[in-house]
Design an enzyme around this catalytic site. Structure first.
Site, mmCIF file in Angstrom:
data_model
loop_
_atom_site.group_PDB
_atom_site.id
_atom_site.type_symbol
_atom_site.label_atom_id
_atom_site.label_comp_id
_atom_site.label_asym_id
_atom_site.label_seq_id
_atom_site.Cartn_x
_atom_site.Cartn_y
_atom_site.Cartn_z
ATOM 1 N N ALA A 90 44.336 69.620 -36.916
ATOM 2 C CA ALA A 90 45.161 70.559 -37.681
ATOM 3 C C ALA A 90 46.510 69.929 -38.025
ATOM 4 C CB ALA A 90 45.379 71.840 -36.871
ATOM 5 N N CYS A 96 38.756 71.838 -38.942
ATOM 6 C CA CYS A 96 39.927 71.420 -38.168
ATOM 7 C C CYS A 96 40.021 72.220 -36.876
ATOM 8 C CB CYS A 96 41.220 71.645 -38.954
ATOM 9 S SG CYS A 96 41.225 71.025 -40.640
ATOM 10 N N CYS A 97 40.425 71.538 -35.823
ATOM 11 C CA CYS A 97 40.910 72.212 -34.626
ATOM 12 C C CYS A 97 42.121 71.431 -34.148
ATOM 13 C CB CYS A 97 39.821 72.336 -33.559
ATOM 14 S SG CYS A 97 39.273 70.769 -32.860
ATOM 15 N N LYS A 98 42.494 71.564 -32.915
ATOM 16 C CA LYS A 98 43.718 70.932 -32.431
ATOM 17 C C LYS A 98 43.685 69.414 -32.616
ATOM 18 C CE LYS A 98 46.537 70.516 -28.239
ATOM 19 N NZ LYS A 98 46.682 70.961 -26.835
#
Length: 921
Positions: free
Chosen positions: A351, A825-827
């Protein structure tokens, strides 16, 4: 994964050949014939009649693949299959692939070691047998299939056979599948294929273009059964992109140039009163410090030459904060009897967020709102301009910088056409000059310029003001048509008796009048040229017209040029006067924004630049890959220049703790991508890396295509039409922290983001339906009703259901149907991202390629066992290698189950709370 062996066997030593010559440089090896950019060798495995070490034991079989290079004596562990449970005749769905750059020759030996995995939970195994072969023997064998005997470590006892079969993606394999497992019901994801034309998949002249931005591909090979007992083959490819570093460096260079230009414009404001001069000096000091910081970051980035992506462990490094995290292309190439050669692409990236600056005070969405509220309501020694007025000032300044050189260029072209006595060329040059000049004049119609001129006038020395305004009216007056009034402790802007407000109107109007004179002269010259020698003027210009006619006859070229030159010179002089006044006044507007809160304002700008840089790197990568994949699709190209591209971001961040700030950063960064446009040009050299131009309010990314590819584009794109993108973000938190947020926290941020972006997606759909041809739209309607999908998505967003993954699947479906670009997206683009991508891929295989329903879970397990998206720490691209000797992380499968079971979430929540309480007691 790390597997503990029972007993120390010496099978590896028995396999190693006797060392021969020490000078390996004298060996000549036979290369494998291959297709450019395709894997050199791919094969699949199956065992028969395996002998169990204990009678009646059901074997859980795994094959370890190792390589020994002909010039070396060491054994290299390469890869392994999945574990097939409960059979002595295992057929492995995971194949073996050697990428194009891997050093493999016909003399290379491959060792296959078969193990019985006794307990997966403790990773224990026992050795069953091994076999080896040379690559050349496999390639030269009948039908390129080898059947080898598996022997024990001493080379004596035969414990079964193993079959090695070469795989070619373009061929269909017949046969039936066994080892059926139970499927999970209720999962659905109707997706469509991005590209089904074999021509697009195998087009080789595109490869240098794609290879220029992709690097270090890692491939995985699978074969899965279809519902009618046919085989389909799947090749997964994960690639890094050199754009991870290239785009931030381009962007930072532009921002440094823009800031230096702004600082110079501040210095050129001229003489100011002591109050404003002190503010200017303070602003310049801080701005110079920011420029130095950007230059230092650019210098450090230029030193990064080895890696082509930023690992998640580096997300807190200051020198790398402009670089996206784990940016990769995840591509699935499917070849099946039903839909041959289909490609499905997803860009995975962490992200976009300012991890180095942290999230203690929230992310950009909250910080920008708070900053503007305080700026509007707090008294300070500056003149308040609304964000809209500040953005308008930046836009007008940008238009000035773009239009002034264009007008000068077209004016010179007009003179050149006049010197050549070419009526047609004269008309075309006049048309272009008129269009740009009208845009130039129109840019100054805004009341902001007039009020800024007055504000600057009062800031000059001697502008002592007497009537202080009421602070409560400052906001209203700043948004009205009257000049904006300052806040407290700063005098108002009066209408000075010695200030001529109409002077600006006269200067500004002179540009239009100069253009009208040029148009009239060109019309007169062309008319006289067409009417012959005896054509005279009329009225007051009769005498002048007579001399002009004589001049046209004797010296036509010189006369046209001489008649237009003084008019062009007047136009340039008038334009220069307008530009000088407007630049100073609008720069004074920007000074107010900076003067309010220097550290906070500049740090917000830095944070927004960091987030935008990460988002832009991913966008450019996705655009280039999408263009490469669909270059020979006429419908896509028409959509590209007629409507633009939808870019859908699938966010998996929770609305809990620090991830709230990440989501706020991500939302603003993706929204800022709306100010990016693309332009496709023909490459004039081997350098096809994209180039960025523009400034913070408007960037243009120039994508270079090789000549043959460029010629296939529509005329509008070849002529340089700007291509726009429409980014949308849909976020659904899926981890245990989201469970806490939904039960005890606040999910309003996620709900508002999803609702806002649904409206954007709906607007794009409306424009798409209005502008695209009916026959093209009917193609979409036949597959599925887009309107119905949108309504379903809207209902799911309004339902406010906990962990509603249906939102993700519907948004992805709509995006693919609209030929969009997909992001997940993630972290850190690892655990949650990989779970989402693999679930999506298996759902595509089931719904579009008829994957056998009983093999859905097994296919999912195969892909997640060594997924391309860093499911496994040992397969994490951050380590730079693929090994099989590190432990698999244990928490991935619970994350997967979050998608299918809410009861497990409750159990997980209770256990997590118990652990937290025990920790802090």
């Amino acid at each position: 994964m790390e597997i503990k062996e029972e007993g120390a066997s010496e099978e590896g030593q028995n396999f190693l050949p006797t060392p021969q010559a020490n000078d390996t440089g004298d060996f000549q090896f036979t290369s494998i014939q291959k297709t450019p950019n395709e894997p050199q060798l791919e094969f699949i495995l199956a065992c028969k009649d395996l002998v169990a070490p204990v009678r009646d034991r059901k074997l859980n079989t795994l094959v370890q693949i190792s390589v020994i290079h002909p010039a070396e004596q060491g054994l290299t562990r390469y890869s392994s299959t999945e574990i097939v449970e409960g059979t002595r005749d295992p057929l492995f769905l995971t194949g073996v692939t050697f990428p194009s750059e891997y050093p493999i020759y016909e003399e290379t030996k491959i060792k296959l070691t078969v193990y019985d995995v006794k307990d997966k939970s403790y990773d224990t195994r026992s050795f069953l047998g091994y076999a080896s072969f040379k690559v050349g023997d496999l390639l030269k064998s009948k039908e390129q299939v080898l059947t080898l005997s598996l022997r024990t470590s001493d080379g004596g006892k035969v414990v079964g056979t193993i079959q090695v079969s070469v795989v070619k993606m373009g061929e269909i394999e017949d046969g039936e599948a066994d080892h059926i497992t139970t499927d999970v019901q209720g999962q659905k994801c109707a997706l469509v294929c991005e590209c089904t034309a074999p021509e697009s998949v195998s087009r080789k002249d595109n490869l240098p273009f794609l290879n220029a931005v992709l690097k270090n591909p890692v491939c995985k090979l699978y074969r899965f059964p279809t519902s009618d007992n046919k085989w389909m083959r799947i090749r997964e490819q994960m690639s890094e992109s050199i754009l991870s570093f290239h785009i931030p460096k381009e962007l930072i260079s532009l921002q440094i140039k823009e800031d230096l230009c702004r600082n110079q414009e501040l210095k050129e404001l001229g003489e100011l009163s002591p109050h404003w001069d002190n503010l200017r000096k303070n602003v310049l000091t801080h701005c110079d410090q920011m420029v130095n910081m950007y230059q230092d970051i650019l210098t450090e980035l230029s030193k990064e030459t080895g890696s082509s992506f930023k690992s998640s462990s580096s997300k807190g490094e200051k020198t790398l904060e402009f670089v996206p995290i784990n940016l990769h292309l995840q591509r699935m190439h499917v070849h099946s009897p039903h839909l041959k050669d289909a490609l499905y692409d997803v860009i995975t990236v962490g992200a976009p967020a300012a991890h180095f600056q942290g999230f203690k005070n929230g992310g950009l969405r909250k910080l920008l709102h708070r900053f503007e509220t305080e700026r509007r309501n707090t008294g300070y020694q500056f003149i308040y301009y609304s964000p809209e007025n500040t953005a308008k000032a930046k836009e007008v300044l940008s238009n000035i910088n773009q239009l002034q050189p264009l007008i000068a260029t077209y004016a010179d072209l007009l003179l050149n056409s006049a010197s050549q006595h070419s009526p047609d060329s004269l008309k075309n040059s006049l048309k272009m000059l008129s269009e740009k000049t009208e845009l130039f004049v129109h840019a100054f119609k805004d009341q902001l310029v007039r009020s800024a001129l007055l504000a600057l006038y009062t800031a000059r020395p001697g502008g002592v003001l007497k009537k202080p305004p009421s602070p409560k009216n400052s906001t209203e007056e700043s948004s009205s048509q009257d000049p904006p009034l300052p806040m407290r402790r700063q005098d108002s802007i009066p209408h000075h008796s010695d200030y001529d407000e109409e002077e600006w109107d006269r200067v500004w109007a002179h540009v239009g009048k100069s253009l009208n004179c040029i148009i009239a002269m060109v019309d007169k010259l062309i008319e006289r040229d067409g009417s012959g020698e005896g054509d005279d003027g009329s009225g007051k210009d009769g005498e002048k017209g007579h001399s002009l006619g004589d001049s046209v006859i004797t010296h036509p070229q010189e006369d046209w040029y001489e008649q237009l030159y003084p008019l062009i010179l007047t136009l340039k002089d008038c334009m220069g006067e307008v530009v000088n006044r407007a630049k100073q006044s609008l720069t004074f507007v920007l000074l107010q924004e900076l003067a309010y809160s220097l550290p906070q304002c500049l740090m917000l700008t830095l944070r927004r630049d960091v987030v935008f840089s990460q988002a832009l790197a991913g966008l450019v990568c996705g655009f280039i890959i999408k263009l490469h994949t669909s270059l020979y699709d006429p419908g896509f190209l028409e959509q590209l220049h007629t409507v633009g591209l939808i870019v859908q971001y699938e966010g998996l961040l929770s609305t809990y703790s620090e991830e709230i700030g990440m989501l706020e950063d991500m939302a603003v960064g993706i929204s800022d991508l709306k100010k990016v446009a693309f332009k496709i040009t023909e490459a004039t050299s081997n350098d096809v890396l994209p180039v960025i131009t523009g400034r913070r309010e408007h960037y243009v990314v120039e994508v270079k295509l090789p000549g043959r590819m460029f010629e296939s584009l529509p005329l509008q794109i070849k002529e340089g039409q700007l291509l726009h993108v429409y980014p949308v973000l849909f976020n659904v938190g899926i981890n245990e922290q989201q469970t806490l947020a939904e039960r005890f926290g606040d999910v309003s941020l996620q709900e508002s983001i999803n609702q806002e972006n649904f409206e954007l997606l709906k607007e794009y759909y409306t424009v798409f339906m209005e502008k695209m041809p009916p026959d093209y739209i009917s193609h979409f309607q036949e597959q599925n009703d887009l309107k119905g999908l949108l309504e379903n998505l809207h209902q799911n967003i309004q339902a406010k259901k906990r962990k509603n993954v249906e939102i993700m699947w519907l948004a992805a479906t709509i995006c693919r149907k609209l030929n969009g670009i997909r992001f997940t997206c993630c972290k850190s683009a690892k655990d949650r991202t990989s779970m989402s991508v693999t679930l999506e891929q298996c759902s595509i295989l089931r719904d579009e390629h008829q994957l056998h329903k009983d093999f859905f879970i097994r296919a999912l397990d195969c892909m997640r066992r060594q997924t391309q998206g860093a499911l496994n720490e040992s397969d994490d691209p951050e380590t730079g290698c693929l090994t099989d000797n590190k432990p698999t992380s244990r928490h991935f499968y619970p994350v997967a189950l979050l998608l299918v079971s809410s009861h497990l979430l409750v159990v997980w929540l209770i256990l997590s709370l118990a652990l937290l309480l025990a920790k802090y007691q």
